[in-house]
Design a protein around this motif. Structure first.
Motif, PDB file in Angstrom:
ATOM      1  N   ALA A 114      -9.747  -7.188   0.574  1.00  0.00           N
ATOM      2  CA  ALA A 114      -8.317  -7.115   0.260  1.00  0.00           C
ATOM      3  C   ALA A 114      -8.105  -6.804  -1.212  1.00  0.00           C
ATOM      4  O   ALA A 114      -7.209  -6.011  -1.579  1.00  0.00           O
ATOM      5  CB  ALA A 114      -7.641  -8.429   0.632  1.00  0.00           C
ATOM      6  N   VAL A 115      -8.910  -7.399  -2.092  1.00  0.00           N
ATOM      7  CA  VAL A 115      -8.806  -7.125  -3.534  1.00  0.00           C
ATOM      8  C   VAL A 115      -9.172  -5.674  -3.815  1.00  0.00           C
ATOM      9  O   VAL A 115      -8.499  -4.980  -4.600  1.00  0.00           O
ATOM     10  CB  VAL A 115      -9.715  -8.089  -4.328  1.00  0.00           C
ATOM     11  CG1 VAL A 115      -9.800  -7.655  -5.789  1.00  0.00           C
ATOM     12  CG2 VAL A 115      -9.193  -9.512  -4.239  1.00  0.00           C
ATOM     13  N   ASP A 139      -6.741  -2.614  -5.368  1.00  0.00           N
ATOM     14  CA  ASP A 139      -7.124  -1.941  -6.618  1.00  0.00           C
ATOM     15  C   ASP A 139      -7.195  -0.427  -6.477  1.00  0.00           C
ATOM     16  O   ASP A 139      -6.990   0.309  -7.462  1.00  0.00           O
ATOM     17  CB  ASP A 139      -8.480  -2.475  -7.101  1.00  0.00           C
ATOM     18  CG  ASP A 139      -8.378  -3.920  -7.584  1.00  0.00           C
ATOM     19  OD1 ASP A 139      -7.243  -4.375  -7.844  1.00  0.00           O
ATOM     20  OD2 ASP A 139      -9.425  -4.585  -7.684  1.00  0.00           O
ATOM     21  N   VAL A 140      -7.483   0.071  -5.260  1.00  0.00           N
ATOM     22  CA  VAL A 140      -7.639   1.530  -5.092  1.00  0.00           C
ATOM     23  C   VAL A 140      -6.343   2.218  -4.716  1.00  0.00           C
ATOM     24  O   VAL A 140      -6.281   3.460  -4.710  1.00  0.00           O
ATOM     25  CB  VAL A 140      -8.718   1.844  -4.024  1.00  0.00           C
ATOM     26  CG1 VAL A 140     -10.054   1.297  -4.453  1.00  0.00           C
ATOM     27  CG2 VAL A 140      -8.317   1.353  -2.648  1.00  0.00           C
ATOM     28  N   LEU A 141      -5.317   1.445  -4.391  1.00  0.00           N
ATOM     29  CA  LEU A 141      -4.051   2.065  -4.023  1.00  0.00           C
ATOM     30  C   LEU A 141      -3.409   2.747  -5.218  1.00  0.00           C
ATOM     31  O   LEU A 141      -3.482   2.259  -6.348  1.00  0.00           O
ATOM     32  CB  LEU A 141      -3.094   1.008  -3.450  1.00  0.00           C
ATOM     33  CG  LEU A 141      -3.452   0.460  -2.063  1.00  0.00           C
ATOM     34  CD1 LEU A 141      -2.512  -0.678  -1.691  1.00  0.00           C
ATOM     35  CD2 LEU A 141      -3.386   1.555  -1.004  1.00  0.00           C
ATOM     36  N   ALA A 153       2.758  -0.088   0.177  1.00  0.00           N
ATOM     37  CA  ALA A 153       1.358  -0.398   0.497  1.00  0.00           C
ATOM     38  C   ALA A 153       0.793  -1.420  -0.478  1.00  0.00           C
ATOM     39  O   ALA A 153       0.027  -2.314  -0.092  1.00  0.00           O
ATOM     40  CB  ALA A 153       0.531   0.890   0.458  1.00  0.00           C
ATOM     41  N   ILE A 154       1.182  -1.311  -1.757  1.00  0.00           N
ATOM     42  CA  ILE A 154       0.708  -2.275  -2.766  1.00  0.00           C
ATOM     43  C   ILE A 154       1.231  -3.680  -2.461  1.00  0.00           C
ATOM     44  O   ILE A 154       0.491  -4.666  -2.553  1.00  0.00           O
ATOM     45  CB  ILE A 154       1.140  -1.823  -4.177  1.00  0.00           C
ATOM     46  CG1 ILE A 154       0.355  -0.568  -4.593  1.00  0.00           C
ATOM     47  CG2 ILE A 154       0.937  -2.944  -5.198  1.00  0.00           C
ATOM     48  CD1 ILE A 154       0.802   0.023  -5.897  1.00  0.00           C
ATOM     49  N   LYS A 155       2.520  -3.754  -2.062  1.00  0.00           N
ATOM     50  CA  LYS A 155       3.096  -5.061  -1.734  1.00  0.00           C
ATOM     51  C   LYS A 155       2.390  -5.695  -0.542  1.00  0.00           C
ATOM     52  O   LYS A 155       2.141  -6.903  -0.510  1.00  0.00           O
ATOM     53  CB  LYS A 155       4.590  -4.913  -1.445  1.00  0.00           C
ATOM     54  CG  LYS A 155       5.434  -4.672  -2.689  1.00  0.00           C
ATOM     55  CD  LYS A 155       6.908  -4.579  -2.346  1.00  0.00           C
ATOM     56  CE  LYS A 155       7.749  -4.337  -3.602  1.00  0.00           C
ATOM     57  NZ  LYS A 155       9.196  -4.225  -3.272  1.00  0.00           N
ATOM     58  N   GLN A 156       2.080  -4.877   0.465  1.00  0.00           N
ATOM     59  CA  GLN A 156       1.374  -5.391   1.636  1.00  0.00           C
ATOM     60  C   GLN A 156      -0.029  -5.876   1.264  1.00  0.00           C
ATOM     61  O   GLN A 156      -0.494  -6.923   1.744  1.00  0.00           O
ATOM     62  CB  GLN A 156       1.291  -4.305   2.715  1.00  0.00           C
ATOM     63  CG  GLN A 156       2.637  -3.980   3.348  1.00  0.00           C
ATOM     64  CD  GLN A 156       2.527  -2.877   4.385  1.00  0.00           C
ATOM     65  OE1 GLN A 156       1.436  -2.385   4.694  1.00  0.00           O
ATOM     66  NE2 GLN A 156       3.667  -2.464   4.936  1.00  0.00           N
ATOM     67  N   ALA A 157      -0.707  -5.118   0.383  1.00  0.00           N
ATOM     68  CA  ALA A 157      -2.053  -5.503  -0.052  1.00  0.00           C
ATOM     69  C   ALA A 157      -2.016  -6.795  -0.855  1.00  0.00           C
ATOM     70  O   ALA A 157      -2.873  -7.677  -0.697  1.00  0.00           O
ATOM     71  CB  ALA A 157      -2.668  -4.377  -0.878  1.00  0.00           C
ATOM     72  N   GLU A 158      -1.006  -6.934  -1.736  1.00  0.00           N
ATOM     73  CA  GLU A 158      -0.870  -8.159  -2.529  1.00  0.00           C
ATOM     74  C   GLU A 158      -0.586  -9.371  -1.635  1.00  0.00           C
ATOM     75  O   GLU A 158      -1.115 -10.461  -1.852  1.00  0.00           O
ATOM     76  CB  GLU A 158       0.244  -7.996  -3.555  1.00  0.00           C
ATOM     77  CG  GLU A 158      -0.117  -7.053  -4.701  1.00  0.00           C
ATOM     78  CD  GLU A 158       1.040  -6.810  -5.653  1.00  0.00           C
ATOM     79  OE1 GLU A 158       2.195  -7.146  -5.262  1.00  0.00           O
ATOM     80  OE2 GLU A 158       0.807  -6.302  -6.758  1.00  0.00           O
ATOM     81  N   ALA A 159       0.264  -9.138  -0.606  1.00  0.00           N
ATOM     82  CA  ALA A 159       0.565 -10.228   0.329  1.00  0.00           C
ATOM     83  C   ALA A 159      -0.691 -10.651   1.088  1.00  0.00           C
ATOM     84  O   ALA A 159      -0.918 -11.844   1.334  1.00  0.00           O
ATOM     85  CB  ALA A 159       1.656  -9.787   1.307  1.00  0.00           C
TER      86      ALA A 159
END
Length: 366
Positions: free
Chosen positions: A127-128, A132-134, A141-147
């Motif tokens: 997930a990290v 980082d690659v987004l 997509a960044i918000k979903q990854a952070e969540a």
């Protein structure tokens, strides 16, 4: 008539003398400083303020000008022992002093075999990496990854990882293999230790732990508490501690059961040697050596049993809550015989008084 006048005059003079004495006494007492109040039935029990005892009797004021009043009140019931008797009982004493104390908490442990935590670590690492690659432009997509990162982070905390361990995991490329296997590539293992509720206030991250396993009876494995689970197990009333254990030869295998010994540093505290405390379960008494064969019985309150290293040897002590003061000399050998003599002389006795209390409680229960 003349005799009647004489009687009246005499009565008048007596009244004057009485009231003069009362006024003098009141004026004198106003000038005297009360240092404390003493229980009328037990001089060893005092109070800084006026009060009544359990029978409704007033505590007696003790004034500063009453010579040795404070000393005598604190001395408590005493017993006199002849020097020849002291030699026969092998009397030993030592002063009450501040000592660096520690507790040894014994509990159970298990070498981790934890695929759930292993998979959660792998999920967090992925997930990290994804976050980082987004590209900066893909906000959704960044918000979903952070969540996702936050959700897995919470899962890791519930599984027992500390904030520091989770932060360190961000820079790793793979989960901790020692959670599922023990071999030469993993110089350490994780042990899960049970910390019961009544020991929680003393155990902390960083405490040193010694582990022993039946298959290697002559060996000790050393570790350190890295994290404490944030949730108490409702069934066992305990918390799981994660301990990182040195295991360079891979002798400790996943799912092995061990005995764990946690060294808890209590700091320097005023302490009584265990041998000085006569404990009947109802009360605890220590005998203070006043010199010249005189001993005072003190009812003491102490904390949980602890230990200290004295002269390279391990000894047991009780932290003092109240009852004795620093530098007072307490009896560490011969206390039971002194207690027996105290019983015979009508003083406070740990054994005799407690037996009486048990009988009274039994009678009351009937």
């Amino acid at each position: 008539m003349k005799n009647k006048r004489i009687i009246i005059v005499v009565m008048f003079l007596c009244s004057c003398l009485f009231f003069t004495h009362e006024i003098y006494t009141q004026d004198k007492n106003k000038a005297r400083k009360i240092i404390y109040y003493r229980n009328p039935m037990d001089p060893a029990v005092t109070s800084p303020t006026f009060m009544k005892d359990s029978m409704g009797m007033d505590y007696i004021p003790v004034y500063a000008d009453e010579e040795n009043a404070d000393v005598e009140a604190k001395k408590g019931p005493t017993v006199k022992i002849e020097e020849s008797q002291l030699k026969l009982i092998g009397l030993k004493t030592e002063p009450v002093a501040p000592i660096a104390l520690m507790r040894m908490i014994r509990t159970v442990a298990k070498i981790a075999y934890d695929p759930e935590l292993y998979n959660a670590e792998a999920e967090f690492i992925q997930a990290v990496k994804l976050k980082d690659v987004l590209k900066p432009g893909s906000q959704d997509a960044i918000k979903q990854a952070e969540a996702l990162v936050l959700a897995v982070e919470l899962k890791l905390k519930l599984l027992g990882l500390s904030d520091q361990q989770i932060e360190e995991l961000r820079s790793k490329t793979e989960p901790d293999k020692s959670l599922i296997i023990s071999d030469s590539s993993t110089p350490y293992s994780w042990a899960y230790i049970t910390i019961y509720e009544n020991d929680l206030r003393e155990v902390k991250i960083g405490d040193h732990v010694i582990l022993k396993v039946a298959v290697f009876p002559d060996e000790e494995f050393s570790g350190q508490i890295i994290a404490l689970a944030p949730v108490l197990d409702a069934d066992t009333r305990s918390v799981r501690a994660r301990v990182k254990v040195d295991n360079p030869q891979a002798k400790l295998k996943p799912n092995m059961f061990l005995d764990a010994f946690i060294h808890v540093d209590l700091g320097e505290k005023l302490a009584l040697p265990k041998e000085a405390v006569l404990d009947t379960g109802i009360k605890k008494i220590a005998y203070v050596d006043l010199g010249n064969g005189e001993f005072a019985a003190r009812q003491v309150e102490v904390g949980q049993e602890a230990m200290a290293i004295i002269g390279g040897q391990e000894r047991k002590f009780f932290p003092v809550i109240k009852g004795v003061s620093e530098n007072e000399i307490v009896v560490t050998n011969g206390g039971f015989l002194i207690d027996s003599q105290s019983q015979l002389s009508g003083g406070m006795s740990a054994l005799w008084d407690s037996t009486s209390e048990i009988k009274q409680e039994a009678t009351h229960d009937k």
